[in-house]
Design a protein around this motif. Structure first.
Motif, PDB file in Angstrom:
ATOM      1  N   GLY A  79       0.814  -1.214   0.000  1.00  0.00           N
ATOM      2  CA  GLY A  79       0.000   0.000   0.000  1.00  0.00           C
ATOM      3  C   GLY A  79       0.842   1.257   0.000  1.00  0.00           C
ATOM      4  O   GLY A  79       0.485   2.258  -0.634  1.00  0.00           O
ATOM      5  N   ASN A  80       1.980   1.213   0.704  1.00  0.00           N
ATOM      6  CA  ASN A  80       2.884   2.362   0.699  1.00  0.00           C
ATOM      7  C   ASN A  80       3.402   2.629  -0.715  1.00  0.00           C
ATOM      8  O   ASN A  80       3.421   3.777  -1.178  1.00  0.00           O
ATOM      9  N   ALA A  81       3.786   1.559  -1.415  1.00  0.00           N
ATOM     10  CA  ALA A  81       4.266   1.710  -2.794  1.00  0.00           C
ATOM     11  C   ALA A  81       3.152   2.211  -3.707  1.00  0.00           C
ATOM     12  O   ALA A  81       3.372   3.077  -4.569  1.00  0.00           O
ATOM     13  N   ALA A  82       1.947   1.687  -3.521  1.00  0.00           N
ATOM     14  CA  ALA A  82       0.814   2.126  -4.342  1.00  0.00           C
ATOM     15  C   ALA A  82       0.483   3.588  -4.074  1.00  0.00           C
ATOM     16  O   ALA A  82       0.188   4.357  -5.001  1.00  0.00           O
ATOM     17  N   GLY A  83       0.533   4.004  -2.805  1.00  0.00           N
ATOM     18  CA  GLY A  83       0.244   5.392  -2.472  1.00  0.00           C
ATOM     19  C   GLY A  83       1.244   6.354  -3.090  1.00  0.00           C
ATOM     20  O   GLY A  83       0.865   7.392  -3.638  1.00  0.00           O
ATOM     21  N   ILE A  84       2.535   5.999  -3.018  1.00  0.00           N
ATOM     22  CA  ILE A  84       3.564   6.846  -3.621  1.00  0.00           C
ATOM     23  C   ILE A  84       3.361   6.932  -5.132  1.00  0.00           C
ATOM     24  O   ILE A  84       3.504   7.998  -5.744  1.00  0.00           O
ATOM     25  N   THR A  85       3.020   5.806  -5.751  1.00  0.00           N
ATOM     26  CA  THR A  85       2.815   5.781  -7.200  1.00  0.00           C
ATOM     27  C   THR A  85       1.640   6.659  -7.607  1.00  0.00           C
ATOM     28  O   THR A  85       1.725   7.429  -8.579  1.00  0.00           O
ATOM     29  N   GLN A 104      -3.372  12.196   2.972  1.00  0.00           N
ATOM     30  CA  GLN A 104      -4.016  11.486   4.070  1.00  0.00           C
ATOM     31  C   GLN A 104      -4.422  10.078   3.632  1.00  0.00           C
ATOM     32  O   GLN A 104      -4.262   9.116   4.389  1.00  0.00           O
ATOM     33  N   ALA A 105      -4.935   9.947   2.429  1.00  0.00           N
ATOM     34  CA  ALA A 105      -5.306   8.626   1.921  1.00  0.00           C
ATOM     35  C   ALA A 105      -4.079   7.744   1.747  1.00  0.00           C
ATOM     36  O   ALA A 105      -4.107   6.543   2.054  1.00  0.00           O
ATOM     37  N   ALA A 106      -2.975   8.314   1.268  1.00  0.00           N
ATOM     38  CA  ALA A 106      -1.744   7.542   1.105  1.00  0.00           C
ATOM     39  C   ALA A 106      -1.225   7.049   2.452  1.00  0.00           C
ATOM     40  O   ALA A 106      -0.687   5.943   2.551  1.00  0.00           O
ATOM     41  N   GLY A 107      -1.383   7.852   3.500  1.00  0.00           N
ATOM     42  CA  GLY A 107      -0.956   7.432   4.831  1.00  0.00           C
ATOM     43  C   GLY A 107      -1.723   6.223   5.332  1.00  0.00           C
ATOM     44  O   GLY A 107      -1.164   5.353   5.996  1.00  0.00           O
ATOM     45  N   VAL A 108      -3.004   6.160   5.011  1.00  0.00           N
ATOM     46  CA  VAL A 108      -3.817   5.008   5.403  1.00  0.00           C
ATOM     47  C   VAL A 108      -3.314   3.743   4.715  1.00  0.00           C
ATOM     48  O   VAL A 108      -3.216   2.674   5.328  1.00  0.00           O
ATOM     49  N   LEU A 109      -2.963   3.848   3.440  1.00  0.00           N
ATOM     50  CA  LEU A 109      -2.524   2.681   2.678  1.00  0.00           C
ATOM     51  C   LEU A 109      -1.219   2.116   3.215  1.00  0.00           C
ATOM     52  O   LEU A 109      -0.964   0.916   3.096  1.00  0.00           O
ATOM     53  N   GLY A 110      -0.370   2.958   3.801  1.00  0.00           N
ATOM     54  CA  GLY A 110       0.935   2.513   4.266  1.00  0.00           C
ATOM     55  C   GLY A 110       0.980   2.086   5.712  1.00  0.00           C
ATOM     56  O   GLY A 110       2.068   1.867   6.254  1.00  0.00           O
ATOM     57  N   SER A 111      -0.169   1.940   6.357  1.00  0.00           N
ATOM     58  CA  SER A 111      -0.214   1.554   7.776  1.00  0.00           C
ATOM     59  C   SER A 111      -0.729   0.132   7.926  1.00  0.00           C
ATOM     60  O   SER A 111      -1.736  -0.242   7.318  1.00  0.00           O
ATOM     61  N   ALA A 112      -0.038  -0.661   8.748  1.00  0.00           N
ATOM     62  CA  ALA A 112      -0.446  -2.049   8.962  1.00  0.00           C
ATOM     63  C   ALA A 112      -1.625  -2.161   9.919  1.00  0.00           C
ATOM     64  O   ALA A 112      -2.325  -3.178   9.937  1.00  0.00           O
ATOM     65  N   THR A 113      -1.852  -1.141  10.722  1.00  0.00           N
ATOM     66  CA  THR A 113      -2.968  -1.128  11.663  1.00  0.00           C
ATOM     67  C   THR A 113      -3.896   0.038  11.318  1.00  0.00           C
ATOM     68  O   THR A 113      -3.424   1.087  10.849  1.00  0.00           O
ATOM     69  N   PRO A 114      -5.195  -0.101  11.535  1.00  0.00           N
ATOM     70  CA  PRO A 114      -6.126   0.992  11.214  1.00  0.00           C
ATOM     71  C   PRO A 114      -5.782   2.268  11.971  1.00  0.00           C
ATOM     72  O   PRO A 114      -5.502   2.236  13.171  1.00  0.00           O
TER      73      PRO A 114
END
Length: 262
Positions: free
Chosen positions: A160-166, A218-228
């Motif tokens: 998710g972190n990679a997808a958010g950066i992309t 903010q949406a990218a931060g959610v994708l890169g977190s393992a916990t909600p």
């Protein structure tokens, strides 16, 4: 005598346009500089965070993936610049005229640029994120941040972190296609994507707080977190919102590409 066979006319196909854009992307020095800079920032900061972390300190409540991939916040700026250079950079050099002369329908050029950029950034950031996580865990294995790839949410957060950066990079690519100016696009990205949410966040309105959950960073931060994350959008909603932002940015560039002269 047999009449000479007429030469087959050169056909423009999506595959050939993709190959052309891929060749341009990988042959530019700026591509390698920005990709390596982003990877170095993510890896370097991840190793520093892992090497300096102590159990029970001020970072003990941070998500383990967010902790080691903290450098992504700086790395994504490098890749946003790359996205802008992919589109606006051709206007500054005049290369865009040659590209649009060869591909007069225009839009396949933009789609190919977005496609090769997506593959390059998603691949490099996925590999970088995985290596950074594993390397940082060598320092964290005896702390309360010790985490494995098989733990819940870890692999999803790295991906998710990679997808958010992309997707953030695609927003920048769309801005470059829309504004056709490298400095102007960088300024618009910093002002609109990074600064504007912070300014809106000080407004005392619940509606603004609810909307901010779906802004790009903010949406990218959610994708890169393992916990909600508390008071944040769900992972699916964040991915959808970020995808829509990226799609809208590239679509705006596509509309203006069709309507304006090069």
């Amino acid at each position: 005598m047999t009449a000479a066979t007429a030469p087959t006319p050169y056909r423009i196909t999506p595959r050939r346009v993709l190959r052309s854009e891929w060749h341009k992307l990988r042959s530019l020095r700026s591509t390698w500089i920005t990709l390596l800079s982003a990877a170095a920032l993510v890896l370097g900061i991840g190793l520093v965070m892992g090497g300096t972390y102590t159990s029970g300190g001020g970072d003990s409540d941070i998500d383990p993936v967010v902790l080691v991939l903290y450098g992504s916040q700086l790395g994504q700026m490098c890749l946003a610049v790359l996205g802008i250079l992919v589109t606006a950079g051709e206007y500054s050099t005049g290369m865009i005229r040659a590209s649009l002369t060869v591909v007069p329908r225009r839009l396949p050029v933009l789609w190919a640029k977005a496609a090769v950029f997506t593959v390059a950034v998603l691949t490099s950031m996925s590999v970088t994120g995985l290596i950074t996580f594993l390397a940082a865990q060598l320092f964290l294995r005896d702390t309360d941040q010790a985490t494995g790839l098989t733990d819940p949410g870890v692999l999803g957060a790295i991906a998710g972190n990679a997808a958010g950066i992309t997707l953030l990079g695609l927003i920048a690519l769309g801005l470059g296609a829309t504004l056709r100016s490298v400095p102007g696009s960088i300024g618009a990205y910093i002002g609109g994507v990074l600064i504007l949410p912070e300014v809106l966040g000080v407004l005392p309105y619940d509606a603004v707080d609810s909307a901010l959950k779906y802004f790009p960073t903010q949406a990218a931060g959610v994708l890169g977190s393992a916990t909600p994350l508390p008071d944040a959008a769900s992972t699916g909603s964040a991915l959808l919102a970020l995808g829509l932002w990226a799609g809208a940015s590239v679509a705006a560039g596509a509309v203006l590409l069709r309507r304006r002269d090069a």
